[in-house]
Motif scaffolding. Structure first.
Motif, PDB file in Angstrom:
ATOM      1  N   GLY A 136       0.817  -1.211   0.000  1.00  0.00           N
ATOM      2  CA  GLY A 136       0.000   0.000   0.000  1.00  0.00           C
ATOM      3  C   GLY A 136       0.846   1.253   0.000  1.00  0.00           C
ATOM      4  N   LEU A 137       2.145   1.085   0.238  1.00  0.00           N
ATOM      5  CA  LEU A 137       3.107   2.188   0.181  1.00  0.00           C
ATOM      6  C   LEU A 137       3.949   2.033  -1.081  1.00  0.00           C
ATOM      7  N   GLN A 138       4.243   3.142  -1.741  1.00  0.00           N
ATOM      8  CA  GLN A 138       5.162   3.113  -2.873  1.00  0.00           C
ATOM      9  C   GLN A 138       6.530   2.627  -2.393  1.00  0.00           C
ATOM     10  N   SER A 139       7.256   1.983  -3.279  1.00  0.00           N
ATOM     11  CA  SER A 139       8.550   1.426  -2.900  1.00  0.00           C
ATOM     12  C   SER A 139       9.704   2.388  -3.153  1.00  0.00           C
ATOM     13  N   ARG A 140       9.517   3.405  -3.961  1.00  0.00           N
ATOM     14  CA  ARG A 140      10.621   4.296  -4.315  1.00  0.00           C
ATOM     15  C   ARG A 140      10.639   5.516  -3.403  1.00  0.00           C
ATOM     16  N   TRP A 141      11.253   5.330  -2.255  1.00  0.00           N
ATOM     17  CA  TRP A 141      11.463   6.433  -1.317  1.00  0.00           C
ATOM     18  C   TRP A 141      12.840   6.253  -0.695  1.00  0.00           C
ATOM     19  N   SER A 142      13.371   7.331  -0.159  1.00  0.00           N
ATOM     20  CA  SER A 142      14.684   7.289   0.487  1.00  0.00           C
ATOM     21  C   SER A 142      14.677   8.230   1.678  1.00  0.00           C
ATOM     22  N   LEU A 143      15.102   7.726   2.828  1.00  0.00           N
ATOM     23  CA  LEU A 143      15.191   8.585   4.002  1.00  0.00           C
ATOM     24  C   LEU A 143      16.277   9.647   3.854  1.00  0.00           C
ATOM     25  N   LYS A 144      17.200   9.459   2.913  1.00  0.00           N
ATOM     26  CA  LYS A 144      18.223  10.482   2.666  1.00  0.00           C
ATOM     27  C   LYS A 144      17.603  11.768   2.135  1.00  0.00           C
ATOM     28  N   ASP A 145      16.373  11.693   1.612  1.00  0.00           N
ATOM     29  CA  ASP A 145      15.680  12.894   1.153  1.00  0.00           C
ATOM     30  C   ASP A 145      15.103  13.703   2.312  1.00  0.00           C
ATOM     31  N   LEU A 147       5.436   9.884   8.404  1.00  0.00           N
ATOM     32  CA  LEU A 147       5.877  10.660   7.242  1.00  0.00           C
ATOM     33  C   LEU A 147       5.842   9.817   5.975  1.00  0.00           C
ATOM     34  N   LEU A 148       6.302   8.573   6.049  1.00  0.00           N
ATOM     35  CA  LEU A 148       6.261   7.728   4.857  1.00  0.00           C
ATOM     36  C   LEU A 148       4.832   7.494   4.396  1.00  0.00           C
ATOM     37  N   HIS A 149       3.926   7.318   5.338  1.00  0.00           N
ATOM     38  CA  HIS A 149       2.521   7.178   4.950  1.00  0.00           C
ATOM     39  C   HIS A 149       2.019   8.458   4.301  1.00  0.00           C
ATOM     40  N   ARG A 150       2.364   9.599   4.857  1.00  0.00           N
ATOM     41  CA  ARG A 150       1.918  10.882   4.290  1.00  0.00           C
ATOM     42  C   ARG A 150       2.374  11.057   2.849  1.00  0.00           C
ATOM     43  N   ASP A 151       3.630  10.767   2.577  1.00  0.00           N
ATOM     44  CA  ASP A 151       4.218  11.114   1.282  1.00  0.00           C
ATOM     45  C   ASP A 151       4.170   9.997   0.247  1.00  0.00           C
ATOM     46  N   PHE A 152       3.942   8.731   0.677  1.00  0.00           N
ATOM     47  CA  PHE A 152       4.079   7.635  -0.283  1.00  0.00           C
ATOM     48  C   PHE A 152       2.936   6.632  -0.265  1.00  0.00           C
ATOM     49  N   CYS A 153       1.855   6.902   0.457  1.00  0.00           N
ATOM     50  CA  CYS A 153       0.703   6.001   0.430  1.00  0.00           C
ATOM     51  C   CYS A 153       0.075   6.028  -0.965  1.00  0.00           C
ATOM     52  N   ARG A 154      -0.196   4.851  -1.522  1.00  0.00           N
ATOM     53  CA  ARG A 154      -0.784   4.769  -2.857  1.00  0.00           C
ATOM     54  C   ARG A 154      -2.250   5.196  -2.866  1.00  0.00           C
TER      55      ARG A 154
END
Length: 337
Positions: A290-299, A314-321
């Motif tokens: 349910g979350l996109q796979s292309r994310w990086s905490l370095k961002d 934060l990952l849910h906020r920015d990358f939830c499909r």
């Protein structure tokens, strides 16, 4: 210390206009009551929810409150997370009473800090995440430093995902499962997987995956990932079948954790475990598709060192499909004693 816990759904309260502040307060009080808080401690939760919702509306012009019950060491608590999409604020300046970016008296986050047992924040121009965790008075050291953001598809009352966590003095074990599809059948598959895992959570992941496959036969099946960290060796053992994503992170970089294709309980294959040495201190993140796979905490500079619950929100906020159940789990790999 032996602790096992699994999570309930995160309740999301939109904060777009003034009347929703009161709704957020009522939801928070309800969650506190369900967690066993007395009237006084439930009042602390209500105050924190009110202040965070007010800050979101005044300073970000809208966002959400994520509210969930959580288990700690010897006590149940309540987590309230304010989530917005900007413009962000200066973390050093915003906590002292009297500071405000919205023309108010500037007492909101100072009050939240005083009432909370755990508070942490992350902000940049993309928005802010403010975490508050509260436990009944006398249990201020109950917190376990993990995060879990667990959401059903917007049209469903139950989630087809599941997660659970087990701790002893030197070991951490975790499961994330995604029942095939969504709705009641997927929810039942996830429930069976988590329940089976909780019976022997510190067992070898390969052995556990075999037990899960047997338990899930005849149902929807699903994707499963299992992780077990041992602080005595600083090593992580990981096994996954299906599309649960896993990774470990330090400020200087990250490493993905491999899973094999398949559906546990349907297209059953013997799991293969992978061992990762010298991962003590790293942040483990696991999530469903349910979350996109292309994310990086370095961002997000500095985020990897903050409370894991900030990372999951934060990952849910920015990358939830937005078209499936979504679960994000994170924990620091370290001794818990």
């Amino acid at each position: 210390m032996d602790v096992t816990l699994s999570g309930s759904l995160t309740r999301v309260v939109p904060i777009e206009e003034t009347s929703q502040i009161g709704h957020a307060r009522r939801v928070a009080q309800q969650v506190a009551a369900e967690a066993g808080f007395d009237t006084t401690d439930a009042g602390r939760v209500a105050l924190v929810a009110t202040e965070l919702a007010t800050n979101v509306l005044k300073h970000a012009k809208g966002g959400e409150l994520h509210i969930a019950a959580l288990d700690g060491i010897g006590a149940r608590g309540v987590e309230v997370i304010a989530v917005d999409r900007g413009p962000g604020f200066n973390l050093v300046d915003c906590l002292p009473d009297g500071f405000s970016t919205g023309g108010t008296r500037g007492e909101g986050l100072g009050a939240v800090k005083r009432q909370s047992d755990v508070m942490d924040m992350y902000a940049d121009p993309r928005g802010a995440i403010v975490l508050a965790r509260l436990y009944p008075k006398g249990f201020g050291k109950a917190d376990i430093r993990f995060g879990a953001s667990h959401h059903a598809l917007h049209s469903e009352e139950v989630s087809g995902d599941g997660w659970a966590l087990a701790l002893d003095d030197q070991r951490i074990a975790a499961i994330v499962v995604d029942g095939l599809g969504h709705g009641e059948a997927a929810h039942e598959a996830a429930r069976v997987a988590v329940g089976t895992w909780l019976a022997e959570p510190m067992e070898d992941p390969v052995t556990l995956m075999g037990a899960l496959a047997q338990a899930m036969l005849g149902g929807r099946g699903g994707a499963v990932a299992l992780a077990r960290f041992d602080a005595r060796t600083a090593g992580l053992r990981y096994a996954g079948i299906g599309n649960i994503a896993g990774s470990v992170h330090l400020p200087e970089g990250s490493r993905g954790l491999a899973s094999h294709p398949g559906i546990v309980g349907v297209q059953t294959r013997r799991a293969q475990a992978f061992d990762f040495p010298q991962v003590a201190g790293r942040l483990l993140v696991m999530h469903s598709d349910g979350l996109q796979s292309r994310w990086s905490l370095k961002d997000y500079p500095g985020l990897v060192s903050r409370h894991p619950a900030l990372v999951t929100a934060l990952l849910h906020r920015d990358f939830c499909r937005g078209r499936d159940d979504a679960t994000v789990f994170a924990i620091r790999l370290e001794a818990t004693a």
